[in-house]
Design an enzyme around this catalytic site. Sequence first.
Site, mmCIF file in Angstrom:
data_model
loop_
_atom_site.group_PDB
_atom_site.id
_atom_site.type_symbol
_atom_site.label_atom_id
_atom_site.label_comp_id
_atom_site.label_asym_id
_atom_site.label_seq_id
_atom_site.Cartn_x
_atom_site.Cartn_y
_atom_site.Cartn_z
ATOM 1 C CB SER A 70 -7.092 8.194 7.780
ATOM 2 O OG SER A 70 -6.817 6.726 8.223
ATOM 3 C CE1 TYR A 95 -1.372 9.960 9.522
ATOM 4 C CE2 TYR A 95 -2.565 7.889 10.171
ATOM 5 C CZ TYR A 95 -2.069 8.982 9.266
ATOM 6 O OH TYR A 95 -2.889 9.047 8.044
ATOM 7 C CE LYS A 100 -3.991 12.153 7.695
ATOM 8 N NZ LYS A 100 -3.742 13.227 6.829
HETATM 9 C C1 WQD Z 1 -2.560 -3.932 6.820
HETATM 10 C C2 WQD Z 1 -2.777 -5.447 7.314
HETATM 11 C C3 WQD Z 1 -1.500 -5.615 9.693
HETATM 12 C C4 WQD Z 1 2.697 -5.420 7.964
HETATM 13 C C5 WQD Z 1 -2.449 1.849 7.226
HETATM 14 C C6 WQD Z 1 -2.148 3.165 7.929
HETATM 15 C C7 WQD Z 1 -3.424 3.725 8.579
HETATM 16 C C8 WQD Z 1 -4.385 3.849 7.161
HETATM 17 C C9 WQD Z 1 -4.212 2.907 6.504
HETATM 18 C C10 WQD Z 1 -4.151 6.145 6.194
HETATM 19 C C11 WQD Z 1 -2.762 -5.260 8.915
HETATM 20 C C12 WQD Z 1 -0.852 -6.647 8.644
HETATM 21 C C13 WQD Z 1 1.024 -5.612 8.075
HETATM 22 C C14 WQD Z 1 3.392 -6.680 8.186
HETATM 23 C C15 WQD Z 1 1.109 -7.721 8.852
HETATM 24 N N1 WQD Z 1 -4.412 5.039 6.446
HETATM 25 N N2 WQD Z 1 0.531 -6.771 8.402
HETATM 26 N N3 WQD Z 1 2.483 -7.903 8.559
HETATM 27 O O1 WQD Z 1 -2.137 -0.597 9.671
HETATM 28 O O2 WQD Z 1 -4.393 -1.231 8.261
HETATM 29 O O3 WQD Z 1 -3.191 0.963 7.991
HETATM 30 O O4 WQD Z 1 -3.168 2.176 6.023
HETATM 31 O O5 WQD Z 1 -3.826 7.027 6.986
HETATM 32 O O6 WQD Z 1 -3.054 4.978 8.870
HETATM 33 O O7 WQD Z 1 -1.472 2.650 9.133
HETATM 34 O O8 WQD Z 1 -2.034 -0.990 7.119
HETATM 35 O O9 WQD Z 1 -0.217 -2.180 5.684
HETATM 36 O O10 WQD Z 1 0.162 -1.696 8.244
HETATM 37 O O11 WQD Z 1 -1.151 -3.306 7.518
HETATM 38 O O12 WQD Z 1 0.794 -8.652 8.870
HETATM 39 O O13 WQD Z 1 4.557 -6.725 8.207
HETATM 40 O O14 WQD Z 1 -1.338 -6.334 7.441
HETATM 41 O O15 WQD Z 1 -1.507 -6.233 10.779
HETATM 42 O O16 WQD Z 1 -3.735 -6.428 9.292
HETATM 43 P P1 WQD Z 1 -3.026 -0.607 8.497
HETATM 44 P P2 WQD Z 1 -1.019 -2.084 7.076
#
Ligand code: WQD
Length: 341
Positions: A127, A152, A156
């Site tokens: 990741s 988590y 990784k």
């Molecule tokens: C994306 C953006 C949030 C939800 C995830 C996994 C991580 C990794 C990649 C694999 C962020 C914003 C989100 C919401 C929002 N991969 N958001 N409102 O956190 O970048 O990473 O994928 O292992 O482990 O956690 O992805 O889709 O949660 O967020 O504003 O209701 O959207 O703050 O900027 P993230 P996400």
Amino acid sequence: MPKGKVLITGGAGYIGAHTAVALFEAGYEPLVLDNFSNTLPSAIDAIRQLTFDGLKVYETDCCDYQALEEVYLNEKPVGVIHFAAFKAVGESVRLPLKYYKNNLMSLANVLELSVKHSIKNLVFSSSCTVYGQPEHLPVHEGSPILPAESPYGNTKQIGEEMVRDAVQSGAPLAAISLRYFNPVGAHPSSKLGELPLGTPNNLVPFITQTVAGWRDQLTVFGDDYPTPDGTCIRDYIHVCDLAEAHVAAIKTLEKAEDSYSGVDYINIGTGRGHSVLEVIHAFEDTTGHKLNYQIGPRRPGDVTAVFADTTKSKKALGWSPKYSMEEALVHAWNWQKTLKK
Ligand code: WQD
């Protein structure tokens, strides 16, 4: 002439299922192994519709060494792609030992059995979280690995180290750790997609469920970041492109069979960063649906911006993504429309 069997642990999950289809299309026989703890058996029907009726499915937990060994003995695959893991960042903070036990024990079993049964080629799901908040963007594979933000993320990082140490011990093993950025979208047929159980944590399923009326409103987590529009920036990669990267990784390992015995780390992203507001507006523009959203406070643990340097994925795997973020959003929406609450 089939190219050989590839064992996919976590093969009924979001990325695993798309990878099973991509492997089949590339001429391999995918073997799906899953304990169905976080996915529905209906995923199997969909994979069969997109591949073949005889697709083999093992309902097996990778933490069960003996059961997993049975599969190795029965099948003798040419390679293993190890997806099976728990993946909810927030839950891992509350229940860290659940994550360490499951994610690391299952990987230890896969490594040990791959060595014992001379299955040389291994692809490990890693990741972009290993980079934390990088100082320089885009991040490349030599960028510093920062302390993990969650148990988590730590599984990784430790997982990458376990794979590296197993390979470097001199065992007949070659491995590629793929560092995924943000997987989004669904299969263009709308038969497969992401189905988070309960309230989604991730942005795109939250958007599609809100527009579908399953949720009232999306909260944008912070608009005071040091980015052009104040919201966080991520690299959103279509799940089918991500699946193709696994096929390319297996082919690369197979091709290198005699000359290569090593370990490698490869970013799988598009190289482009998009802000949360850009994703929302792209969704509204491409689907014609308005999203009900509000700006809220920052989410703890979010990094400001991260996107991939894709030089290595192009060179080492001969792989580049085909889909745009807009196409991924349309596919995610088409998939959402097939779902019943
Ligand atoms: C994306 C953006 C949030 C939800 C995830 C996994 C991580 C990794 C990649 C694999 C962020 C914003 C989100 C919401 C929002 N991969 N958001 N409102 O956190 O970048 O990473 O994928 O292992 O482990 O956690 O992805 O889709 O949660 O967020 O504003 O209701 O959207 O703050 O900027 P993230 P996400």
